[in-house]
Structure formats: C-alpha cells, structure tokens
Design an enzyme around this catalytic site. Structure first.
Site, PDB file in Angstrom:
ATOM      1  N   ASP A  95      32.978  -5.865  11.778  1.00  0.00           N
ATOM      2  CA  ASP A  95      31.999  -4.878  12.241  1.00  0.00           C
ATOM      3  C   ASP A  95      30.800  -5.491  12.959  1.00  0.00           C
ATOM      4  OD1 ASP A  95      30.804  -6.078  10.119  1.00  0.00           O
ATOM      5  OD2 ASP A  95      30.048  -4.238   9.210  1.00  0.00           O
ATOM      6  N   GLU A  96      30.996  -6.698  13.478  1.00  0.00           N
ATOM      7  CA  GLU A  96      29.907  -7.329  14.223  1.00  0.00           C
ATOM      8  C   GLU A  96      30.504  -7.937  15.481  1.00  0.00           C
ATOM      9  OE1 GLU A  96      26.647  -9.638  11.633  1.00  0.00           O
ATOM     10  OE2 GLU A  96      28.712 -10.199  11.212  1.00  0.00           O
TER      11      GLU A  96
END
Lengths: 410, 369
Positions: A95-96
């Site tokens: 998620d980055e």
C-alpha cells in the site's frame, strides 16, 4: 494508502465505516494486528501489536480476519492508477508506492496540481483514500506523505527539507526503529533537527556507517540502504521465506508436516513468481520454550518445485524434531538463488518437468481464483490465513523476504 | 551360546557387515550384529531394513545359540586384539563375554528376539561373474541421483536376458549405459538396484577374488546376491525407471576423437576455475582441436587446447565438468569419442581404441551458456 486493509474491508462491509476496526484476527488469537482504523488508533492500537493487547486497549473494536487476496487485488488497481501518471512506479509495499514524476510537468502540470489529479483519480477508481507527499527526495516524500495523513497532500518545497524535518521526532525517519531511537535518545537527540545540527564525524563515531546515513537523512537526502536506488529499479530478493505460528502449540505430526507442506507451497509460489531457483532450503523450528533450531539442505540442482522443497523440508523436520515436543512455530526459507536451471534436463517425461507444468497451471488458477484455489493434498491440513503486507509480486518495486509481517504504516 | 573363532576371520566378516549396519541409532537393535552359532560355524547378520548381509566364518562351537552385540564396538575392539583364537560366550543377561589370550571383556548385548528376520533367498535366476558385475557398477553408479526425493533414480536398472546383461543409471542430467554379451544368460529379469547395495556388491566382489560368481535371485520386494558364502539382500527400488532407450541418441551429426588422458587432465585443470556450484565449463570443437575453458568471477579463468580429430562446423557447448570427468575416470581405454549435435542436444561419450569388449555409452545434457 490510508488505513489500507481497513479501508478495503469497509468496501466489502460498509457497516464498518467510522468504527474502531482491527484487522488481523480474533481478539484472543495468537498473532498481531495487521491494521487498525483511525478510530481504533485513538485507543493506542497500532499494527504489529499482539491481538490480545489490542483487545485490552480497545475491547469494543470490531476484530476481522484479514483477506490477503482482496488487498492484493486492490493493490493492483492502485498500481493501475499510478501507472498512468508515471512510467516509473515502485511499489514499496502492498500500500505504498513511489512515483518518479521527473519530466511529466507538461503532461500533469505543476506538482500540486498533478497530486490533486492523482488523489481524485484514486478515489474515483478505487474508492479508497490515499495521502500524497511530494518532495525532491524519496525520503522526504515518504515522511511528508506520513504527515499528510489522513487523506491529504503535502508538498515540501525544495530547499525547505531540513526545516520540514527538524521539528519531527527522530522515529519519523525511515529506518529508525526502537533500538536506534533509544540509542539516539541516550545521546540527547530527540528531534530530527537535533540530529541535523550534529557533526557527521560524531555520528559516525557513535553509530558507524549508519550514523553517516542518518546525518544525510536528517537533511533530507536519500542516504544509505535502498533509498539510494533508482525509482522503478527492481530489487531481487536474497531469500524467500514463510513462517507460521500455531494458534496453540502442537505436537500433532500430521498437522506439523502438512503445515510444512503448505509453507513450501507458498515459498515455491513466490520463487516461481520471481523466476528464481533455490539451491538451499531451510527449516526453522521453534519449540514451546522458544528454543529455536534451523537446519538446511542443499539441492544437487536448484529448484522451484513445491514437492521437491517439501520432501526435503519434511525430511529435515523428521531428522531434527524432538519427537513429541510441542512446536510453536515452523518456517521454511529458500535461498542461494541461481539464475536458473543451467543444466538442461535429459528426461523429458521426468517428474520434475511434469511437476513444473502442473505447478504452472496451479499458479494460473491461483491468479484467477485466489491462493487457496488449489493446494497439495499433503498441505490441506496445514491451511491457515496468510498475512501479506509486501508488494504483490508482478508489480515493479521492492520485494521483501516474503511472508513476514513487514513494517506497515497507514 | 559359546564358540571360538580366529580373530582374523571375525574381523574380515565384521568389516564387510559395517556398511550395512545402521549408522543413526533410531532403532537400537539395528546397530547390532546378530551372531548365530551352529554346527561348525558362526553366522553374522547385519541389516538396516533396506539392506541386509549374512556372512559366516568357521568356528568351534561349544554351545549353539544366538545373540546380538553392537557391531561397531565389536569390530573396533576385536581389531585391536592379537592374532589369536577368540572365545565368545553369551551370558544370561544377553551380555557377551570375550576372551582372547590375556584379554577379557564383557560387551552389553541384546536379546536376539527383537532382531528382524531377513527374507529367505528364493530360486536363483542367474549366475554372473563378479568381475562383470562390479565393472558394470563402476561404470554406472556415479550417474545415480543423490537427490533423495527422486527415488526411482536412486539406483541402477539391472536387465538380464538370454544373451546379454545391461545396467543403466541416470540422475536426469546424464545417463550411463553398459551392456555386455553373455553366453547362456538367464531368463528375462528386470530390477532397480539401490545405490547402497551396489557399493556393497563391489566390496563383496573384491573379497571373493577374480573368479567369483554372484548368484542372483529375487522375490517381489527383494534382490539377493549370493557371492561365495556371503549373501547380500536388498529391498528393490519401486517405481518406473525412465525409458532410457528414448534417451540414447540414435544419430549424431558430428564426432570428435580425443586422447582420454589428455582431455581428462585438461578438464581437471580448467575445472578449477569453473563456478563452484554449477561446475560449468565450455567446450569448443574446431577442426583439429578441442578447446576447453572456464571463467569465474571470484577465482579467475583458464583455457586448454587438446588436439583431436573433429570434422564439422565450429561448435561451443557448455557442460558440467564433473559429469565429463566421472566418465573419463571410469574408462580404461586410451581414446574417447565425443559425439554431438548442437548446443541444446545431448552429447554422447564412448570409449574408443583397443580392448572394447562391451558397449558403454554415456549421454550428457549440455548446460546453457
């Protein structure tokens, strides 16, 4: 992405919205928090905290199991959006991501406008909130995106990096964990600004090369470790491992062996995704009293076939397990990667070749229907929830040694 | 039970059984040797349940009976005794009392009741000169896979027929095939012989002298090799051995003939600089010579040229040096022929020159270069 796992769960169950939610498992299970909603965080719950501790802090929270397949799917959607904004996208975890926006001004406009367009596109297409940090270095971009949360955008104007970082706690610097933080505190360094004021030579004398890197980081430079690498440069893993901690320590041989088979399948799947062949496979065995042993086997020729991994790992287990002793954790690690199978096979009808074909088919089924769509019969009893934080394979960017809950911030 | 044997006899037979005794003591009884005294001999039995051996030596038996003694300990001790008669007597508590000259020892034994029963040898199938058997093993056993998970490849295929005897071994990367014409052979018989049994057969063959014969028999699960007074019993490997006939090349496009010693020592030297794990070397065939070279990022590079007859286009092929050396060390002939097609097809080595009595073919797959 903001509270990614929680946000994804909310898509599937809107009733969770605005409530204290903990993703990771049931409150009395052994295991850790994968993610917590902002409401739960108000009570001190954070990721990587034992579930039981989370329950003590926030007993009214809704505890839900994680759904790795959902997260992976959403992560791929996110990547799809990002890819339209820059060809250089690096997924740092599930998620980055980092985007190199150099040379896209004429297409997307100045930094803030580009960020707003991206922010809106993300919400429109994935129904998920994200926060964006903009800066001239990867490090400052990461820190500023943290500061922008939730659902914000923050631009650190070039030249202002040191000023932006100075008032922050040293812990905010990526790579500074509990240990370094404690060390720095003992030196009287609490804020990034304290760090920036110090002499490089002093930091080096106290912390070695890491001290030099810290000195650079405090001024907003990408110094040390993988922050040096180009965005979009794929970093190959050195090892692939999966571990499982039993909900309750066990000495059930069937269960132990099938857990090993299952772990080998997960490792084999990873190897194939990365196109790696391992020469060495290692068993990790932790007993109830935390006594831990590792035992390794080297193959004649490197492999990525689940059954070859599992027959060796189970053999290692049989030879080394103190029969009847209760086991807390099992782990399987593959390493010593060769570029491939340099040696051509002589036997076309070989089991090895047939397994490779069968596994390739199984992988396609898993891609479509999820990880548990097919499994070796010997591993069925060892089924357990996976915990996934890292970048899904197949997307460009960082691939951690798989399976361990990585550091994770929303 | 009480008997007297010559120390030298006992040491010889005990040594032959050591390879079979289980090393890991997961089942205590299997680390023992079973001694059975009767008539005028004492019989020794050792097994690890996969492999079993039964041999005997002459003895003066005072009282018939049986008992077990730790095999390793017994050999280590008896070896140190002077060359003389040794008296062994089993006591009530299963301990064995050993007396030899002025030495007296008592060794902790176990009751024979718990010792596993070895299967009985059925009707013989064939009689093979031990020299034939051990030379076939020497030329194939190195190609057997060490990978335990590939169990059908953990042994060699033994084929008997009316006119010939054949042995084949492969690890999936290379294959060794040896076939010898024999007169008055046997009825057709086919079995997979485990690698460990093959090593023991060679030891028994060496011990039996050049004229020895091996009598072969088999039941559903076991193979029996009676060599002189000694009997080796092994569990058969199960599973389907690969179809080796499909692997043996039918045609070769290009052929080189080299002096065995020259090419062997060239490869041995060059291999010092091959990647330690892959052992990859490059072999370049050109008109009139063969060049061999290697390079490794860590250690350096090396190159050799070996004169030889070769007709054909220039070809460069990667091979695992170890695979080539295994073959070159197994043959006694002065020359070797190297037959090939291209970079991706199997190469075949054969001995060439004087003294070819049987067919020996060695097929090796290349490495990607």
């Amino acid at each position: 992405m903001d509270a990614f796992f929680v946000s994804v769960e909310e898509l599937f169950d809107p009733s969770l919205k605005g409530k204290a939610v903990v993703v990771g498992g049931r409150p009395h299970e052994r295991g850790v928090v994968s993610a917590a909603s902002y409401e739960a965080r108000k009570f001190g719950v954070h990721s990587a905290m034992p579930l039981r501790t989370a329950y003590k802090l926030c007993p009214h929270a809704i505890f839900v199991d994680g759904h790795p397949a959902r997260y992976r799917e959403c992560s791929e959607q996110v990547f799809g959006v990002l890819r339209r904004f820059s060809p250089l996208v690096e997924m740092a975890s599930i998620d980055e991501a980092y985007l190199d926006m150099t040379g896209t001004e004429r297409l997307h406009g100045p930094p803030l406008r580009a960020a707003h367009t991206l922010h809106e596109a993300m919400k429109a297409e994935t129904r998920l909130n994200c926060s964006i940090g903009i800066a001239a270095s990867r490090l400052v971009a990461k820190v500023s995106s943290d500061q922008a949360k939730p659902n914000g955008i923050l631009w650190v104007i070039p030249g202002q990096e040191a000023a932006f970082l100075a008032p922050l706690d040293v812990r905010k610097i990526p790579g500074v964990g509990k240990v370094t933080e404690k060390h720095l505190h003992s030196l009287g360094i609490r804020k990034v600004g304290d760090l920036a004021r110090l002499d490089e030579a002093f930091l080096e004398s106290r912390l070695g090369k890491w001290g030099l890197a810290l000195a650079g980081k405090a001024r907003g430079l990408d110094a040390g470790g993988w922050f040096d690498a180009e965005i979009g440069a794929d970093t190959e893993p050195k090892s692939v491992s999966h571990e499982h901690t039993f909900g309750e320590d066990t000495n059930d041989l069937d269960r132990l062996e099938s857990t090993l088979t299952r772990l080998c399948e997960m490792v084999g799947r990873r190897l194939r995704e990365h196109g790696l062949h391992a020469r060495t496979v290692q068993l990790k065995l932790r007993y109830s009293d935390f006594a831990t042993i590792t035992r390794a086997h080297s193959f004649e020729s490197p492999t990525q076939v689940d059954t070859e991994l599992s027959s060796q790992v189970r053999e290692l287990f049989r030879r080394n397990w103190k029969s009847g002793a209760r086991v807390r954790l099992l782990g399987v690690q593959a390493s010593s990667f060769g570029a491939g199978e340099d040696q051509l096979p002589l036997l076309a009808e070989d089991r090895h070749e047939r397994w490779k074909q069968a596994l390739a088919a199984a992988d396609r089924l898993r891609d479509r229907y999820g990880e548990s769509a097919v499994s070796l019969a010997a591993g069925l009893k060892g089924n357990f929830r996976e915990r996934v934080h890292e970048n899904p394979a197949g997307l460009p960017g960082k691939h951690k040694a798989a399976g361990l809950p990585g550091k994770h911030k929303e | 039970m009480e008997f007297t044997v010559s120390k030298a006899d006992l040491v010889r037979e005990l040594s032959l059984s050591q390879g079979v005794v289980e090393k890991k003591t997961t089942i205590p009884i299997l680390s023992k040797v079973l001694l059975e005294a009767g008539e005028d001999r004492v019989t020794l039995t050792a097994t690890d349940l996969e492999l079993g051996i039964r041999c005997a030596c002459p003895a003066k038996v005072k009282k018939a009976g049986a008992g077990t003694i730790p095999a390793r300990k017994l050999l280590d001790y008896v070896r140190l005794l002077p060359d003389a008669e040794l008296n062994i007597k089993f006591l009530e508590n299963h301990w064995a009392s050993l007396t030899c000259g002025r030495s007296r020892t008592r060794i902790a034994g176990m009751s024979r009741e718990s010792y596993p029963e070895l299967p009985q040898m059925p009707e013989p199938i064939a009689e093979i000169p031990v020299q034939v058997l051990s030379s076939m093993i020497a030329r194939t056993s190195f190609a057997i896979s060490m990978e335990e998970s590939r169990f059908t490849l953990n042994g060699a295929l033994l084929l008997l027929g009316p006119e010939k005897i054949t042995m084949v071994a492969t690890d999936g990367h290379r294959l060794a095939f040896v076939e010898k014409a024999v007169e008055a052979g046997s009825r057709p018989f086919r079995a997979l012989v485990p690698k460990k049994a093959m090593a023991e057969i060679v030891k028994l063959a060496d011990e039996s002298g050049p004229e020895g014969k091996a009598v072969l028999a088999g039941d559903d699960n076991h193979l029996f090799f009676q060599i002189g007074d000694r009997l080796l019993i092994t569990r058969k490997l199960t599973g389907n051995f690969p179809d080796y006939e499909r692997v043996l090349p039918k045609d070769h496009v290009h052929s080189a003939r080299l002096n065995r010693d020259e090419v062997r020592s060239a490869i041995e030297r060059v291999a010092q600089f091959a990647d330690e794990r892959s052992r990859a070397i490059r072999v370049q065939f050109t008109s009139g010579e063969v060049k061999i070279y290697s390079s490794s990022v860590e250690t350096g590079e090396s190159e050799e040229s070996v004169p030889g007859e070769y007709q054909g286009p220039e070809l460069e092929i990667g091979f695992n040096a170890q695979y080539l050396l295994d073959f070159l060390r197994a043959i006694s002939q002065s020359d070797v022929s190297f037959e090939l097609k291209d970079q991706k097809s199997a190469g075949e080595l054969r001995p060439a020159g004087e003294g070819l009595t049987d067919q020996y073919r060695y097929v090796v797959m290349p490495m990607r270069i």
